[in-house]
Design a protein around this motif. Structure first.
Motif, PDB file in Angstrom:
ATOM      1  N   SER A  50     -14.483  -0.925 -12.646  1.00 10.55           N
ATOM      2  CA  SER A  50     -14.799  -2.353 -12.721  1.00 10.55           C
ATOM      3  C   SER A  50     -13.695  -3.231 -12.125  1.00 10.55           C
ATOM      4  CB  SER A  50     -15.092  -2.767 -14.156  1.00 10.55           C
ATOM      5  OG  SER A  50     -13.943  -2.661 -14.959  1.00 10.55           O
ATOM      6  N   ASN A  51     -12.462  -2.775 -12.184  1.00 17.93           N
ATOM      7  CA  ASN A  51     -11.358  -3.603 -11.685  1.00 17.93           C
ATOM      8  C   ASN A  51     -10.986  -3.341 -10.234  1.00 17.93           C
ATOM      9  OD1 ASN A  51     -10.061  -5.378 -13.902  1.00 17.93           O
ATOM     10  ND2 ASN A  51     -10.632  -3.479 -14.923  1.00 17.93           N
ATOM     11  N   PHE A  52     -11.311  -2.155  -9.729  1.00 19.30           N
ATOM     12  CA  PHE A  52     -10.895  -1.829  -8.364  1.00 19.30           C
ATOM     13  C   PHE A  52     -12.062  -1.549  -7.428  1.00 19.30           C
ATOM     14  CE2 PHE A  52      -7.278  -0.931 -11.115  1.00 19.30           C
ATOM     15  CZ  PHE A  52      -6.340  -1.775 -10.534  1.00 19.30           C
ATOM     16  N   GLY A  53     -13.286  -1.560  -7.952  1.00 22.47           N
ATOM     17  CA  GLY A  53     -14.474  -1.550  -7.116  1.00 22.47           C
ATOM     18  C   GLY A  53     -14.827  -0.264  -6.395  1.00 22.47           C
ATOM     19  N   PHE A  54     -14.519   0.876  -6.977  1.00 24.75           N
ATOM     20  CA  PHE A  54     -14.964   2.150  -6.399  1.00 24.75           C
ATOM     21  C   PHE A  54     -15.341   3.093  -7.524  1.00 24.75           C
ATOM     22  CE2 PHE A  54     -10.372   2.593  -6.884  1.00 24.75           C
ATOM     23  CZ  PHE A  54     -10.254   3.815  -7.494  1.00 24.75           C
ATOM     24  N   LYS A  55     -16.165   4.084  -7.199  1.00 28.75           N
ATOM     25  CA  LYS A  55     -16.624   5.069  -8.178  1.00 28.75           C
ATOM     26  C   LYS A  55     -15.639   6.228  -8.284  1.00 28.75           C
ATOM     27  CE  LYS A  55     -20.647   3.498  -9.501  1.00 28.75           C
ATOM     28  NZ  LYS A  55     -20.809   3.057 -10.861  1.00 28.75           N
ATOM     29  N   MET A  56     -15.378   6.638  -9.512  1.00 32.42           N
ATOM     30  CA  MET A  56     -14.517   7.792  -9.768  1.00 32.42           C
ATOM     31  C   MET A  56     -15.393   8.982 -10.138  1.00 32.42           C
ATOM     32  SD  MET A  56     -11.367   6.308 -12.042  1.00 32.42           S
ATOM     33  CE  MET A  56     -10.396   7.798 -11.874  1.00 32.42           C
ATOM     34  N   PHE A  70      -1.802   8.511 -10.371  1.00 33.43           N
ATOM     35  CA  PHE A  70      -2.885   7.568 -10.622  1.00 33.43           C
ATOM     36  C   PHE A  70      -2.786   6.369  -9.677  1.00 33.43           C
ATOM     37  CE2 PHE A  70      -5.012   4.406 -13.572  1.00 33.43           C
ATOM     38  CZ  PHE A  70      -6.280   4.941 -13.442  1.00 33.43           C
ATOM     39  N   TYR A  71      -1.567   5.841  -9.495  1.00 38.76           N
ATOM     40  CA  TYR A  71      -1.358   4.731  -8.551  1.00 38.76           C
ATOM     41  C   TYR A  71      -1.803   5.140  -7.149  1.00 38.76           C
ATOM     42  CZ  TYR A  71       2.074   3.080 -12.083  1.00 38.76           C
ATOM     43  OH  TYR A  71       2.720   2.678 -13.229  1.00 38.76           O
ATOM     44  N   ALA A  72      -1.379   6.326  -6.710  1.00 40.56           N
ATOM     45  CA  ALA A  72      -1.707   6.799  -5.368  1.00 40.56           C
ATOM     46  C   ALA A  72      -3.213   6.975  -5.207  1.00 40.56           C
ATOM     47  CB  ALA A  72      -0.975   8.113  -5.080  1.00 40.56           C
ATOM     48  N   TYR A  73      -3.858   7.494  -6.246  1.00 38.57           N
ATOM     49  CA  TYR A  73      -5.308   7.688  -6.214  1.00 38.57           C
ATOM     50  C   TYR A  73      -6.028   6.347  -6.036  1.00 38.57           C
ATOM     51  CZ  TYR A  73     -10.022   8.513  -7.931  1.00 38.57           C
ATOM     52  OH  TYR A  73     -11.379   8.540  -8.052  1.00 38.57           O
ATOM     53  N   ILE A  74      -5.645   5.362  -6.832  1.00 35.91           N
ATOM     54  CA  ILE A  74      -6.284   4.050  -6.735  1.00 35.91           C
ATOM     55  C   ILE A  74      -5.985   3.407  -5.390  1.00 35.91           C
ATOM     56  CG2 ILE A  74      -6.279   1.689  -7.666  1.00 35.91           C
ATOM     57  CD1 ILE A  74      -6.021   2.961 -10.457  1.00 35.91           C
ATOM     58  N   ASP A  75      -4.736   3.467  -4.960  1.00 34.31           N
ATOM     59  CA  ASP A  75      -4.346   2.894  -3.668  1.00 34.31           C
ATOM     60  C   ASP A  75      -5.163   3.514  -2.537  1.00 34.31           C
ATOM     61  OD1 ASP A  75      -2.509   1.177  -2.101  1.00 34.31           O
ATOM     62  OD2 ASP A  75      -1.747   3.093  -1.359  1.00 34.31           O
ATOM     63  N   SER A  76      -5.292   4.813  -2.555  1.00 37.18           N
ATOM     64  CA  SER A  76      -6.042   5.530  -1.520  1.00 37.18           C
ATOM     65  C   SER A  76      -7.510   5.100  -1.499  1.00 37.18           C
ATOM     66  CB  SER A  76      -5.933   7.035  -1.766  1.00 37.18           C
ATOM     67  OG  SER A  76      -6.827   7.745  -0.967  1.00 37.18           O
ATOM     68  N   ASN A  77      -8.115   4.982  -2.671  1.00 35.97           N
ATOM     69  CA  ASN A  77      -9.526   4.603  -2.741  1.00 35.97           C
ATOM     70  C   ASN A  77      -9.746   3.145  -2.365  1.00 35.97           C
ATOM     71  OD1 ASN A  77     -11.516   6.768  -3.805  1.00 35.97           O
ATOM     72  ND2 ASN A  77      -9.576   7.139  -4.847  1.00 35.97           N
ATOM     73  N   LYS A  79      -7.959   1.590  -0.114  1.00 37.14           N
ATOM     74  CA  LYS A  79      -7.835   1.586   1.349  1.00 37.14           C
ATOM     75  C   LYS A  79      -9.084   2.156   2.005  1.00 37.14           C
ATOM     76  CE  LYS A  79      -2.884   1.453   1.542  1.00 37.14           C
ATOM     77  NZ  LYS A  79      -1.650   2.180   1.500  1.00 37.14           N
ATOM     78  N   LYS A  80      -9.669   3.210   1.416  1.00 36.75           N
ATOM     79  CA  LYS A  80     -10.930   3.771   1.944  1.00 36.75           C
ATOM     80  C   LYS A  80     -12.030   2.724   1.914  1.00 36.75           C
ATOM     81  CE  LYS A  80     -10.211   8.488   0.375  1.00 36.75           C
ATOM     82  NZ  LYS A  80     -10.657   9.500  -0.612  1.00 36.75           N
ATOM     83  N   LYS A  81     -12.074   1.976   0.825  1.00 34.09           N
ATOM     84  CA  LYS A  81     -13.104   0.948   0.647  1.00 34.09           C
ATOM     85  C   LYS A  81     -12.939  -0.153   1.708  1.00 34.09           C
ATOM     86  CE  LYS A  81     -12.961  -2.083  -2.612  1.00 34.09           C
ATOM     87  NZ  LYS A  81     -12.883  -2.823  -3.835  1.00 34.09           N
ATOM     88  N   GLU A  82     -11.693  -0.491   2.028  1.00 34.27           N
ATOM     89  CA  GLU A  82     -11.423  -1.549   2.997  1.00 34.27           C
ATOM     90  C   GLU A  82     -11.809  -1.138   4.412  1.00 34.27           C
ATOM     91  OE1 GLU A  82      -7.307  -2.404   2.369  1.00 34.27           O
ATOM     92  OE2 GLU A  82      -7.693  -3.590   0.568  1.00 34.27           O
ATOM     93  N   VAL A  83     -11.751   0.166   4.696  1.00 32.24           N
ATOM     94  CA  VAL A  83     -12.065   0.670   6.030  1.00 32.24           C
ATOM     95  C   VAL A  83     -13.557   0.615   6.293  1.00 32.24           C
ATOM     96  CG1 VAL A  83     -12.047   2.745   7.478  1.00 32.24           C
ATOM     97  CG2 VAL A  83     -10.033   2.141   6.155  1.00 32.24           C
ATOM     98  N   ILE A  84     -14.337   0.813   5.231  1.00 36.13           N
ATOM     99  CA  ILE A  84     -15.804   0.863   5.392  1.00 36.13           C
ATOM    100  C   ILE A  84     -16.373  -0.487   5.719  1.00 36.13           C
ATOM    101  CG2 ILE A  84     -17.974   1.327   4.169  1.00 36.13           C
ATOM    102  CD1 ILE A  84     -16.478   3.513   2.655  1.00 36.13           C
TER     103      ILE A  84
END
Length: 84
Positions: A50-56, A70-77, A79-84
């Motif tokens: 809900s706070n970062f806008g991607f599905k886990m 956990f930080y790296a996981y969220i950061d990576s996701n 960035k993936k979302k921004e590319v799409i």
């Protein structure tokens, strides 16, 4: 990694799991620090989505041991979302 993301994550976790900010360090064990049980994992997933806008996916937690992971996981996701 963006410090703003780390600060947002820490603020959310300290509020949701009633922690002192000093308890969260990059090297700290996520599960032990948050005292996670199976229901807490669901809360953590919902909070993250809900706070970062991607599905886990549940299997994503297999590689997350520390807060740094956990930080790296969220950061990576994010960035993936921004590319799409």
């Amino acid at each position: 990694m963006d410090n703003e993301i780390i600060e947002n994550i820490n603020a959310l976790l300290t509020e949701e799991f009633e922690l002192e900010p000093g308890q969260i360090t990059p090297e700290a064990d996520l599960k032990n620090t948050l005292d996670l049980d199976s229901l807490d994992y669901i809360d953590l997933v919902a909070l993250t989505e809900s706070n970062f806008g991607f599905k886990m996916k549940p299997e994503d937690f297999n590689d997350i041991v520390t807060f740094k992971d956990f930080y790296a996981y969220i950061d990576s996701n994010i960035k993936k979302k921004e590319v799409i």
